[in-house]
Design a protein around this motif. Structure first.
Motif, mmCIF file in Angstrom:
data_model
loop_
_atom_site.group_PDB
_atom_site.id
_atom_site.type_symbol
_atom_site.label_atom_id
_atom_site.label_comp_id
_atom_site.label_asym_id
_atom_site.label_seq_id
_atom_site.Cartn_x
_atom_site.Cartn_y
_atom_site.Cartn_z
ATOM 1 N N VAL A 1 0.802 -1.328 -0.100
ATOM 2 C CA VAL A 1 -0.057 -0.018 -0.074
ATOM 3 C C VAL A 1 0.908 1.347 -0.050
ATOM 4 N N VAL A 2 1.873 1.233 0.776
ATOM 5 C CA VAL A 2 2.947 2.499 1.036
ATOM 6 C C VAL A 2 3.325 2.640 -0.627
ATOM 7 N N ALA A 3 3.877 1.478 -1.227
ATOM 8 C CA ALA A 3 4.522 1.420 -2.428
ATOM 9 C C ALA A 3 3.618 2.173 -3.467
ATOM 10 N N LEU A 4 2.410 1.443 -3.402
ATOM 11 C CA LEU A 4 1.394 2.245 -4.488
ATOM 12 C C LEU A 4 1.068 3.514 -4.170
ATOM 13 N N SER A 5 0.762 3.925 -2.809
ATOM 14 C CA SER A 5 0.590 5.304 -2.675
ATOM 15 C C SER A 5 1.638 6.255 -3.127
ATOM 16 N N PHE A 6 2.942 6.026 -2.833
ATOM 17 C CA PHE A 6 3.970 6.851 -3.250
ATOM 18 C C PHE A 6 3.993 7.034 -4.809
ATOM 19 N N ALA A 7 3.860 5.996 -5.569
ATOM 20 C CA ALA A 7 3.867 5.849 -6.983
ATOM 21 C C ALA A 7 2.898 6.666 -7.323
ATOM 22 N N SER A 8 1.659 6.678 -6.818
ATOM 23 C CA SER A 8 0.389 7.213 -7.301
ATOM 24 C C SER A 8 0.537 8.719 -7.105
ATOM 25 N N ARG A 9 1.119 9.178 -5.642
ATOM 26 C CA ARG A 9 1.267 10.592 -5.612
ATOM 27 C C ARG A 9 2.230 11.303 -6.403
ATOM 28 N N ALA A 10 3.569 10.589 -6.611
ATOM 29 C CA ALA A 10 4.384 10.931 -7.570
ATOM 30 C C ALA A 10 4.090 11.271 -8.856
ATOM 31 N N HIS A 11 3.252 10.043 -9.281
ATOM 32 C CA HIS A 11 2.662 10.366 -10.743
ATOM 33 C C HIS A 11 2.138 11.880 -10.865
ATOM 34 N N HIS A 12 0.737 11.694 -9.975
ATOM 35 C CA HIS A 12 -0.060 12.950 -9.891
ATOM 36 C C HIS A 12 0.690 14.337 -9.824
ATOM 37 N N VAL A 13 1.598 14.314 -8.993
ATOM 38 C CA VAL A 13 2.485 15.544 -8.995
ATOM 39 C C VAL A 13 3.128 15.948 -10.171
#
Length: 98
Positions: free
Chosen positions: A46-58
């Motif tokens: 979940v942490v890896a998915l969250s960081f990837a999602s956040r990085a992609h969004h930014v």
């Protein structure tokens, strides 16, 4: 907080000698678990998915960051780590590709 919902507390230890705790409902862990995953692995996913999602969004959808090569490098590294962990790209996993 509802007293009748069981929770699990996880401790996060960072390389800079700081720690934090996060408490999550146990039922949510069971909900997102794949197969016989252990609790720490579920949360790690979940942490890896969250960081990837956040990085992609930014990088791709954020506003006000301009042309930031360092930020793009950070996002690319996270995407590489994501693919290493899950065996698929972020785009393949989420169906969101550019």
């Amino acid at each position: 907080m509802s007293d009748d919902v069981a929770t699990v507390t996880l401790t996060i230890d960072a390389d800079d000698d700081t720690t934090d705790e996060v408490e999550v409902p146990a039922g949510l862990l069971e909900l997102v678990a794949e197969g016989d995953q252990e609790t720490a692995e579920i949360v790690g996913d979940v942490v890896a998915l969250s960081f990837a999602s956040r990085a992609h969004h930014v990088v791709h959808h954020g506003h006000g960051h301009g042309d930031d090569g360092d930020l793009e490098a950070q996002e690319q590294t996270m995407m590489d780590l994501f693919e290493e962990r899950f065996g698929v790209t972020f785009g393949e996993a989420t169906g969101h590709q550019h």
